[in-house]
Design a protein around this motif. Sequence first.
Motif, PDB file in Angstrom:
ATOM      1  N   LYS A  79     -86.435   4.832 -33.468  1.00 62.73           N
ATOM      2  CA  LYS A  79     -86.448   5.180 -31.973  1.00 62.73           C
ATOM      3  C   LYS A  79     -86.597   6.501 -31.709  1.00 62.73           C
ATOM      4  CE  LYS A  79     -83.824   4.328 -27.804  1.00 62.73           C
ATOM      5  NZ  LYS A  79     -83.985   5.639 -27.004  1.00 62.73           N
ATOM      6  N   GLU A  83     -89.972   8.121 -29.782  1.00 61.33           N
ATOM      7  CA  GLU A  83     -89.765   8.965 -28.537  1.00 61.33           C
ATOM      8  C   GLU A  83     -90.605  10.245 -28.704  1.00 61.33           C
ATOM      9  OE1 GLU A  83     -88.769   7.247 -26.342  1.00 61.33           O
ATOM     10  OE2 GLU A  83     -86.802   6.455 -26.689  1.00 61.33           O
ATOM     11  N   ASP A 141     -82.794   3.982 -21.483  1.00 63.50           N
ATOM     12  CA  ASP A 141     -84.150   3.375 -21.585  1.00 63.50           C
ATOM     13  C   ASP A 141     -84.567   2.019 -20.769  1.00 63.50           C
ATOM     14  OD1 ASP A 141     -83.687   4.720 -24.359  1.00 63.50           O
ATOM     15  OD2 ASP A 141     -85.610   4.099 -24.597  1.00 63.50           O
ATOM     16  N   HIS A 173     -86.589  -0.328 -27.881  1.00 63.49           N
ATOM     17  CA  HIS A 173     -85.485   0.515 -27.813  1.00 63.49           C
ATOM     18  C   HIS A 173     -84.299  -0.160 -27.129  1.00 63.49           C
ATOM     19  CE1 HIS A 173     -88.735   4.027 -28.126  1.00 63.49           C
ATOM     20  NE2 HIS A 173     -88.285   3.297 -29.117  1.00 63.49           N
TER      21      HIS A 173
HETATM   22 FE   LIG Z   1     -87.194   4.833 -25.583  1.00 66.11          FE
END
Ligand SMILES: [Fe+2]
Length: 320
Positions: A79, A83, A141, A173
């Motif tokens: 994750k 990002e 998220d 996510h």
């Molecule tokens: Fe995210």
Amino acid sequence: MSFVDVYPLSEEEKLQQFIDRINNGEKIEADDWMPDEYRMVLIKLISMHGISEIMGALPEKEWVPKAPSLRKKLGIMAKVQDEMGHGQLLLRVVEDLLEPLGKNREHIMADLFSGDLKFHNVFHMEAPTWADAGMIAWLVDGAAIMTQTNMLQASYGPYARALQRICAEEVFHAQHGESIIMALAEGTEQQRQMLQDSLDRWWDSLLMFFGPATAQTTGSSKQDLTIKYKIRTKTNEQLRQDFFTKYVPRVLALGLKLPDETMHFDESKGEWIYRQPDWNEFKKIISNNGPKSQSRLKLRITAYENNRWVREALGQKDIS
Ligand SMILES: [Fe+2]
Ligand SMILES: [Fe+2]
């Protein structure tokens, strides 16, 4: 030689043509003519989004070495990488918008470090427990998916296309976050309490994430411009209401208590009634006066300085 070359269009005609294109659902591309106002709105919006992706990786990065299992460690590492990738993708989009102004990525980073470029309120906050890591992935998220899917049809083609990919990854996510939350919700009394504490900690930040309600109440015309130029369709308040509609039942289904005892759905108005977060506190936080603002900025500055030799070796000073 075309008609346009012989008889160049006036500024008003160009503007009218631009508005017609947007109204017809056409995408505007980086090399197309665009009014300055549109360019500036895009630069502000997308650089804030891109930098928030990068700054947003920092609270979760803190949990990579402390994740409770190898599977969870792999999940949160992936994750964090995603990002950072979102940030890079978006900053590339901004660079094309900045180029005609003689600016590049160095300027974006300089604006971040000087405090001129703000990042999302949620990423100024602390994530003291594993439940916070889960809460960020599940609800932050989740909130980001709502604001970003609202712009999938944005009039600016490069942004709309970047969002297609970003939104697809954001769904993973949110699922990763949901699995952390579910495990805690089904765990011991202590784990359930940790979950409730983290929800209490994040609630106001989540409400603030969508921004103040309307231009009328804030005196700001920023969100009107994004709607006027068909970059997005829903207002901050509509997005916040959608968030409540989706997540309030889920929070309650986990046996958690809403941190706002006044909250209810008003059938006659067709909307959620809720306690407003402290909007003065919001302004303070996004002005880099949140609990973790300074330490995260410092971390980013250190990383930027440490990587300077790579940029120089590549002869591309604008790679962060
Ligand atoms: Fe995210
Ligand atoms: Fe992202």
